[in-house]
Design an enzyme around this catalytic site. Structure first.
Site, PDB file in Angstrom:
ATOM      1  N   HIS A  70       0.801  -1.080   0.078  1.00 29.00           N
ATOM      2  CA  HIS A  70       0.024  -0.095  -0.088  1.00 29.00           C
ATOM      3  C   HIS A  70       0.968   1.166  -0.063  1.00 29.00           C
ATOM      4  CE1 HIS A  70      -4.076  -2.015   0.700  1.00 29.00           C
ATOM      5  NE2 HIS A  70      -3.141  -2.766   0.517  1.00 29.00           N
ATOM      6  N   ASP A 201     -10.061  -8.186   7.606  1.00 29.44           N
ATOM      7  CA  ASP A 201     -10.552  -7.740   8.866  1.00 29.44           C
ATOM      8  C   ASP A 201     -11.643  -6.754   8.596  1.00 29.44           C
ATOM      9  OD1 ASP A 201      -8.996  -8.908  10.458  1.00 29.44           O
ATOM     10  OD2 ASP A 201      -7.505  -7.236  10.676  1.00 29.44           O
TER      11      ASP A 201
END
Ligand code: HEM
Length: 370
Positions: A70, A201
């Site tokens: 990222h 998550d």
């Protein structure tokens, strides 16, 4: 005479190599390094292993690996440096901006874990992110030892929003985005070996640690196999996961298949390479090593960097197990888009697979140390 000459040559070669590999003592009095600039990374590796990762391939290690991507993907050949300068630490230096990108949901845990180290160790943010990822991966049995080059200058501005691919994106859009950062479709497949140690998550409402394969703590090829297994198309997706997923046969055991991983496994550009990875530990190791070496220096001038790979711990060896169809699945579920012969694999015995929640095999998430 020839013999004497060879001895002389050998002696010279030995001297030269001794000079090349002469190590310097590090200021901590503990480590030695081939280059003084690497000393801090030896110390940082020890700290990360003891205080952040517990030397295991647990949740914090997974999150650290995801963060490397990222950060690095904040780069575009087409749009130029104003939209991001790659593996530059911008993701932790300008977190409040970059976290506004929905594709960055969930990376705040890794940022919170690593950012405090910037005031404890004299390293740049980009070096910290990529080094932590390399150390994290070394805890996962079967992973390659990743390369680590030191010397990324700190980012001066955040990466633009929208540069990180999302699981619901069309496959051609994902390929185009990766290509704009310098990666071919097959290099993306190699990078996606990372999803063998991955859990979500954020994608399913009220659920955490939803694994992408049945062995989320080992760097094995199961994810390449399990992404190819058809799920029950009539079961509705869990709340929140609709666009990001395709049905998978281990839904009842808690697994999910990312839409993007499945689409990449079926694309004419990548289907054969995806299948080639199944039960091919050597291929995922080599491919991941090489693609990560490239990812870790996106946007950087490598001629100004120093190779400190020696500070990356030697990985835990692979578990001695071939890829297998998880219990309750089998070859009849394969969704193959490439004609090449598929390896013949055994099926695990039993009715259903139990997917561990913790690296030590525990099946209660609350028992996991990290
Ligand atoms: C097409 C490109 C990719 C897409 C669409 C994608 C998407 C995702 C998504 C949606 C998650 C779950 C996040 C969550 O809900 O917590 C995830 C997890 C993860 N991804 Fe990717 N990913 C891609 C490429 C990569 C690459 C290139 C790497 C590493 C080099 C990577 C490493 C990981 C890891 C390690 C996790 C697990 C994090 C954890 O368990 O906490 N991904 N990815």
């Amino acid at each position: 005479m020839v013999f004497k000459l060879s001895i002389g040559f050998l002696a010279l070669a030995t001297l030269a190599s001794a000079a090349n590999f002469r190590r310097v003592a590090c200021p901590d009095g503990v480590h030695t390094a081939t280059n003084e600039a690497c000393c801090v990374f030896h110390e940082l590796a020890d700290f990360l292993q003891t205080n952040k990762f517990d030397s295991t391939c647990g949740e914090d290690a997974h999150e650290a690996l995801r963060l490397t991507f990222h950060d690095a993907i904040g780069f575009s050949f087409e749009q130029g440096p104003s939209v991001g300068t790659g593996a530059d630490g911008s993701v932790i230096l300008f977190e409040s901006t970059e976290l506004m990108d929905p594709a960055n949901n969930g990376i705040d845990d890794a940022i919170d874990n690593l950012k405090p180290l910037l005031s404890m160790f004299d390293v740049t943010a980009g070096d910290l992110v990529q080094f932590a990822g390399a150390v994290a991966v070394s805890n996962c049995p079967g992973a390659p030892q990743l390369q680590f080059m030191a010397g990324r200058p700190n980012a001066t501005h955040p990466a633009a929003l929208g540069l990180v691919p999302k699981p619901e994106d069309p496959v051609d859009m994902i390929f185009a985005r990766m290509e704009d950062a310098g990666f071919s479709p097959t290099e993306l497949v190699s990078l996606l070996a990372s999803h063998t140690i991955a859990r979500s998550d954020t994608l399913i409402d009220n659920r955490q640690a939803v694994p992408f394969d049945s062995t989320p703590f080992t760097f094995d090829t199961q994810v390449f196999l399990e992404v190819l297994l058809r799920g029950n198309e009539t079961l509705p997706p869990a709340s929140g996961e609709a666009a990001a997923q395709v049905p998978n046969p281990l839904a009842a055991q808690g697994e999910m298949r990312l839409q993007s991983d499945f689409a990449i496994s079926q694309s004419p550009q990548t289907a054969c390479f995806w299948q080639f990875m199944v039960n091919n530990q050597q291929a995922i190791q080599q491919g991941f090593h090489d693609a990560m070496a490239k990812l870790a220096v996106v946007g950087q001038d490598t001629s100004k960097m120093i190779d400190c790979s020696e500070a990356v711990p030697v990985p835990v060896p692979a578990v001695a197990k071939q890829a297998t169809f998880p219990a309750g699945t089998g070859p009849e579920l394969l969704q193959l888009a490439c004609d090449s012969p598929f390896p013949s694999l055994a099926t695990d015995p039993g009715q259903a697979t139990t997917i561990p929640e913790c690296p030590d095999g525990d099946t209660n998430l609350n028992d996991c140390p990290s």
